[in-house]
Design a protein around this motif. Sequence first.
Motif, PDB file in Angstrom:
ATOM      1  N   ALA A 134       6.498  -6.473   7.475  1.00 31.48           N
ATOM      2  CA  ALA A 134       4.287  -6.726   7.443  1.00 31.48           C
ATOM      3  C   ALA A 134       4.537  -6.889   8.823  1.00 31.48           C
ATOM      4  O   ALA A 134       5.676  -7.713   9.386  1.00 31.48           O
ATOM      5  CB  ALA A 134       4.310  -7.585   6.270  1.00 31.48           C
TER       6      ALA A 134
ATOM      7  N   HIS B 125       3.388  -0.879   6.464  1.00 32.82           N
ATOM      8  CA  HIS B 125       2.813  -0.168   5.080  1.00 32.82           C
ATOM      9  C   HIS B 125       3.773   0.226   4.800  1.00 32.82           C
ATOM     10  O   HIS B 125       4.193  -0.682   3.461  1.00 32.82           O
ATOM     11  CB  HIS B 125       1.595  -0.097   5.165  1.00 32.82           C
TER      12      HIS B 125
ATOM     13  N   LEU C 117       0.738  -0.953  -0.222  1.00 37.50           N
ATOM     14  CA  LEU C 117      -0.017  -0.196  -0.285  1.00 37.50           C
ATOM     15  C   LEU C 117       1.231   1.145   0.139  1.00 37.50           C
ATOM     16  O   LEU C 117       0.006   2.703   0.759  1.00 37.50           O
ATOM     17  CB  LEU C 117      -0.915   0.143   1.176  1.00 37.50           C
TER      18      LEU C 117
HETATM   19  C1  LIG Z   1      -6.524  -5.171   1.590  1.00 41.88           C
HETATM   20  C2  LIG Z   1      -4.757  -5.076   2.528  1.00 41.88           C
HETATM   21  C3  LIG Z   1      -4.862  -5.513   3.538  1.00 41.88           C
HETATM   22  C4  LIG Z   1      -3.312  -5.340   4.429  1.00 41.88           C
HETATM   23  N1  LIG Z   1      -3.330  -5.246   5.575  1.00 41.88           N
HETATM   24  C5  LIG Z   1      -1.795  -5.245   5.749  1.00 41.88           C
HETATM   25  C6  LIG Z   1      -1.473  -5.727   7.663  1.00 41.88           C
HETATM   26  O1  LIG Z   1      -2.511  -6.262   7.825  1.00 41.88           O
HETATM   27  N2  LIG Z   1      -0.222  -5.723   7.787  1.00 41.88           N
HETATM   28  C7  LIG Z   1       1.251  -4.845   7.186  1.00 41.88           C
HETATM   29  O2  LIG Z   1       1.883  -5.260   7.074  1.00 41.88           O
HETATM   30  N3  LIG Z   1       0.981  -5.126   5.012  1.00 41.88           N
HETATM   31  C8  LIG Z   1      -0.426  -5.131   4.336  1.00 41.88           C
HETATM   32  N4  LIG Z   1      -0.853  -4.805   3.855  1.00 41.88           N
HETATM   33  C9  LIG Z   1       0.040  -4.595   3.291  1.00 41.88           C
HETATM   34  C10 LIG Z   1       0.696  -5.292   1.868  1.00 41.88           C
HETATM   35  O3  LIG Z   1      -0.771  -6.653   2.091  1.00 41.88           O
HETATM   36  C11 LIG Z   1       1.689  -5.547   2.746  1.00 41.88           C
HETATM   37  O4  LIG Z   1       2.430  -5.091   2.692  1.00 41.88           O
HETATM   38  C12 LIG Z   1       2.848  -7.523   2.004  1.00 41.88           C
HETATM   39  O5  LIG Z   1       3.921  -7.521   2.788  1.00 41.88           O
HETATM   40  C13 LIG Z   1       2.712  -7.604   0.719  1.00 41.88           C
HETATM   41  O6  LIG Z   1       3.624  -8.303  -0.147  1.00 41.88           O
HETATM   42  P1  LIG Z   1       3.583  -8.673  -1.842  1.00 41.88           P
HETATM   43  O7  LIG Z   1       4.606  -9.866  -1.653  1.00 41.88           O
HETATM   44  O8  LIG Z   1       2.452  -8.035  -2.580  1.00 41.88           O
HETATM   45  O9  LIG Z   1       4.470  -7.281  -2.120  1.00 41.88           O
HETATM   46  P2  LIG Z   1       4.662  -6.709  -2.909  1.00 41.88           P
HETATM   47  O10 LIG Z   1       3.442  -6.100  -3.342  1.00 41.88           O
HETATM   48  O11 LIG Z   1       5.273  -7.400  -4.612  1.00 41.88           O
HETATM   49  O12 LIG Z   1       6.100  -5.625  -2.488  1.00 41.88           O
HETATM   50  C14 LIG Z   1       6.050  -4.729  -1.594  1.00 41.88           C
HETATM   51  C15 LIG Z   1       7.488  -4.281  -1.494  1.00 41.88           C
HETATM   52  O13 LIG Z   1       8.454  -4.970  -1.174  1.00 41.88           O
HETATM   53  C16 LIG Z   1       9.397  -5.074  -2.216  1.00 41.88           C
HETATM   54  N5  LIG Z   1       9.810  -6.090  -2.577  1.00 41.88           N
HETATM   55  C17 LIG Z   1       8.996  -7.547  -2.800  1.00 41.88           C
HETATM   56  N6  LIG Z   1       9.590  -8.870  -3.098  1.00 41.88           N
HETATM   57  C18 LIG Z   1      10.885  -8.564  -3.232  1.00 41.88           C
HETATM   58  C19 LIG Z   1      12.202  -8.674  -2.648  1.00 41.88           C
HETATM   59  N7  LIG Z   1      12.186 -10.839  -3.028  1.00 41.88           N
HETATM   60  N8  LIG Z   1      12.766  -8.513  -2.427  1.00 41.88           N
HETATM   61  C20 LIG Z   1      13.427  -7.069  -2.425  1.00 41.88           C
HETATM   62  N9  LIG Z   1      12.524  -6.819  -2.403  1.00 41.88           N
HETATM   63  C21 LIG Z   1      11.265  -7.078  -2.679  1.00 41.88           C
HETATM   64  C22 LIG Z   1       9.128  -4.706  -3.424  1.00 41.88           C
HETATM   65  O14 LIG Z   1       9.250  -3.879  -3.980  1.00 41.88           O
HETATM   66  C23 LIG Z   1       7.794  -3.997  -2.872  1.00 41.88           C
HETATM   67  O15 LIG Z   1       7.769  -2.738  -2.773  1.00 41.88           O
HETATM   68  C24 LIG Z   1      -2.119  -5.345   3.378  1.00 41.88           C
HETATM   69  C25 LIG Z   1      -2.581  -4.719   1.931  1.00 41.88           C
HETATM   70  C26 LIG Z   1      -3.974  -4.912   1.633  1.00 41.88           C
HETATM   71  C27 LIG Z   1      -4.546  -4.614   0.205  1.00 41.88           C
END
Ligand SMILES: Cc1cc2nc3c(=O)[nH]c(=O)nc-3n(C[C@H](O)[C@H](O)[C@H](O)COP(=O)(O)OP(=O)(O)OC[C@H]3O[C@@H](n4cnc5c(N)ncnc54)[C@H](O)[C@@H]3O)c2cc1C
Lengths: 438, 460
Positions: free
Chosen positions: B148, B416, B75
């Motif tokens: 996270a 986030h 986010l």
């Molecule tokens: C509805 C909703 C609820 C959520 N609830 C929470 C919550 O309760 N707690 C919370 O902490 N977050 C929450 N989030 C945010 C999100 O889910 C987290 O940030 C999650 O960790 C992202 O994981 P992703 O695999 O989607 O990573 P991405 O969105 O693909 O990447 C996130 C970041 O990590 C980097 N990245 C990804 N993979 C790697 C890698 N292998 N090496 C280096 N960098 C990397 C990316 O460049 C980016 O900057 C929520 C999001 C939504 C939409």
Amino acid sequence: MSETITAKDINEQDKALLSDLQDALANCMKCGNCMEVCPVYKEVGKEAAVARGKLSLMEGVLKGAIPLSAAFDTAMSKCVSCKACTAKCPCGVPADELILRGRQAAVKARGLHPIKKKVFALLKSRHLFDFSLRMAGIFGPITFKKIPGKMAALARFPMPGMDYKRVTAPFASTPLRSQYPEVIKVDRPTMRVGFFTGCTINYIYTDVGQSVINVLKENNIEVTMPSMQHCCGTPVYMSGDVDSAKILAKHNIETFDSYNFDYIVSACGSCTEAFRIEFPHLFHDDPKMSAMTEKLAKKTYEISEFLIDIVKIDKTKLGPVDVTVTMHDPCHMARGIKVTKQPREVLKSIPGLKFVEMKAPDRCCGSGGSFSLGNYELSRKINDKKIVDIASTNADTVVTSCGTCRMHLTDGLFQNNMNQDALHVIQVLDRSYKAGKK
Amino acid sequence: MEKHHINALKEIVGEENVLTSAEDLYCYSYDATPGHAHMPDAVVSPANTTETSKILKLANENRIPVYTRGSGTNLSAGCVPTKGGIVLLMTRLNQILEVDLENLVAVAGPGVVVADLNKEVASFGLIYPPDPGTVATATLGGTVAENAGGLRGLKYGVSKHYIMGLEVVLANGDIINTGGKNVKDVSGYDMTKLFTGSEGTLCVITKIIAKLVPAPEAKKAMMAIFKDLDNAGKAVSAIIAAKIIPATLEIMDNATIRTVEDYAKVGLPLDAEAVLLIEVDGNPIVVEQEAAKVMEALKANHADFVQIAKDDAERDKLWAARRAALPALAKLRPTTYVEDATVPRNKVPDFLREVSEIAKRNNVTIGTFGHAGDGNMHPTIVCDIRQPEEMERVYKAMDEMFKAAIALNGTLSGEHGIGLGKLPWMEQQHGTVAMNAMKSIKRALDPNLILNPGKLVGEC
Ligand SMILES: Cc1cc2nc3c(=O)[nH]c(=O)nc-3n(C[C@H](O)[C@H](O)[C@H](O)COP(=O)(O)OP(=O)(O)OC[C@H]3O[C@@H](n4cnc5c(N)ncnc54)[C@H](O)[C@@H]3O)c2cc1C
Ligand code: SF4
Ligand code: SF4
Ligand code: SF4
């Protein structure tokens, strides 16, 4: 037509088509929750395969950021319309319906997938359709090799659009509706129902149709199969060809209305959904059709639902059936008409039957109506997961409530060298009634 | 990027793992953050560390920006390729390599979905506790890179408390290993912690060594409704003062309560100022004792209604209201901003009051719910990003909200991440000197500034 058709081109043809989608698309918050459940995404692993990606592409086309290209069509076609995304979405976005709209746009722009086009052209003419499927039944043995003991056959020659390894059910040599008189009388009927057979049951799975008729007869119900009924139109609609779908729908609505039945039953989640949800949706802005459609929608039931909720079957008449059964919930039963309890209740009423629930019974089996016509490999992969879940229950029979699911499960079981039976719920009930008489 | 770069990438990962069609690129122009989108030039999915290393070497030599991506659910616009270049999709590295029951660690690729790791270790009676709302979709790599958190943060901590070691590829393609399976390890700088939460700006994570803990044997959920926000705040403090650390201690404010009630009809009074949802877990006997003490604390602080779940069905009912919070709010308007400003625990009531003042003052809709136990709030702004006049008010409200959090000794983001979304306020929270220190770390590890450039610490 050239490869790149722009939003401008299509809007010139039909301004309303895509632009009223804009509000619906804006409601997607791009949270990605649909990734958890989309069976196509699970296999493909690319953003364009998941609802979030497909909706974004539509948004992109609307904004003019990307053209309405062949790749756009392909993305829109990679959806089994299982509604899993819609059920999961925190924002209430009806993604499966929006994707259909995307397909409609694609169809308007350049026409249908060539294979589907042939099949659907056939569908539109009832006579031609009936004729060619009968011929398929009579000449079936030439193109299909029978697999002993199963309602299944291997396509022996590569058919257009069909993978030659694939197991499909053979076309029946006599369609269901030709096996019976139009009205099947019983002494002192308690009610009169119209049986919408749908094409799968009429031309392929006549065994399911026979069971439906037997079971209804056991309950003193007069069954009519209107001879003028035609395919519900769902496959055409799902492919984005709305105009053809409307022609088929109108024909069926007028046909069934003219009989004044107490109820209409079908043995397929999608067929029931067509009468109950899609038809009213198609004609919502046509006052004359709409009243008739609503009236029919209210009296249409899926067979298990009908037997449990309306007929309230007398369970003492049932005899033992010694099988271990697991059940697959078709998407259009689970998330379309939301009927999952009644088929289970039917099974659980049968003495001697052991019911074992499989993991995620309502996860899509990969068939997706005519999706598997154009995407066999992909639908096979989705199905393989289902087959693993079936295997782990140790059931000897898997039942479902949809012809295309049954066909796809049969194919999957065969491809994975398994010998479980794939049946419709109603066939097991039919056996139980028969056992009750012994 | 030029044609020969694309060809070189195809050489490394194979033709089918390089996407370049306009349609595919469009699908990787966004993540879950509203209002940020930009098309990359190519989407590349490596199969392993070696391929990742080759890609980075090529990108570094040619100064091509690289935006690492897991499931794209973050986010803070962390995955948006703002300067074009490569989106590096890590989802093919999705193997769980080892579950070591003697050391209680799991070794896994960054593409493993967090819930899948939990499913795998559940059969051994273990859990990997960080559970963001997106557990079922987010990748391990993405959660580590964002550090996270989740619902169980108060008792179990966040991702950084569970990451024992990493294998990462640096910007120039070099591969290094940090940490390991040792519970105690003070050898060198703690690079593991530095990379955890680095948001794809310092390295690409290719392997994760994660700590596992025994699954709690029992759980007990409770709910309390308060007509007075201050009493809710005092109840939270009283629970902690009684030396009970619940796994979950959630709060919903009045705006959220009204929205949830309207949407889910769970029976919440519309004039309640706060609802608390508390869950204790652990040994069954201790759980009973702790639940009793929590109920006492709630009553002593004038909860207007309390309920304790007798069985799983009741537990589900109590949770239903909290689960409905985001879906209910998100359905109000097309655009949803889920923020995560965090304040010290005892400042939660003050912050909630500030937020509702800010909402009123700017005439925007904000519902706040969140983790009262650890002060991590989710003020959720719903609006329509297509209305410029409304968005001006929304941005103003955000600005005031972040300033309020900082003024309460809070922080811009509890879980986030900063990415682009909260970058404008970084200097205010940390000051110029601290920002420069962070930027020097970035420049030292990524001298050509190819990894997620312009994010987290801004332009360097
Ligand atoms: C509805 C909703 C609820 C959520 N609830 C929470 C919550 O309760 N707690 C919370 O902490 N977050 C929450 N989030 C945010 C999100 O889910 C987290 O940030 C999650 O960790 C992202 O994981 P992703 O695999 O989607 O990573 P991405 O969105 O693909 O990447 C996130 C970041 O990590 C980097 N990245 C990804 N993979 C790697 C890698 N292998 N090496 C280096 N960098 C990397 C990316 O460049 C980016 O900057 C929520 C999001 C939504 C939409
Ligand atoms: S779950 Fe709904 S809101 Fe979330 S990305 Fe999918 S369609 Fe969009
Ligand atoms: S309807 Fe099913 S296949 Fe289609 S996008 Fe939604 S989840 Fe995927
Ligand atoms: S939904 Fe399928 S089975 Fe039912 S009528 Fe239509 S095509 Fe035939």
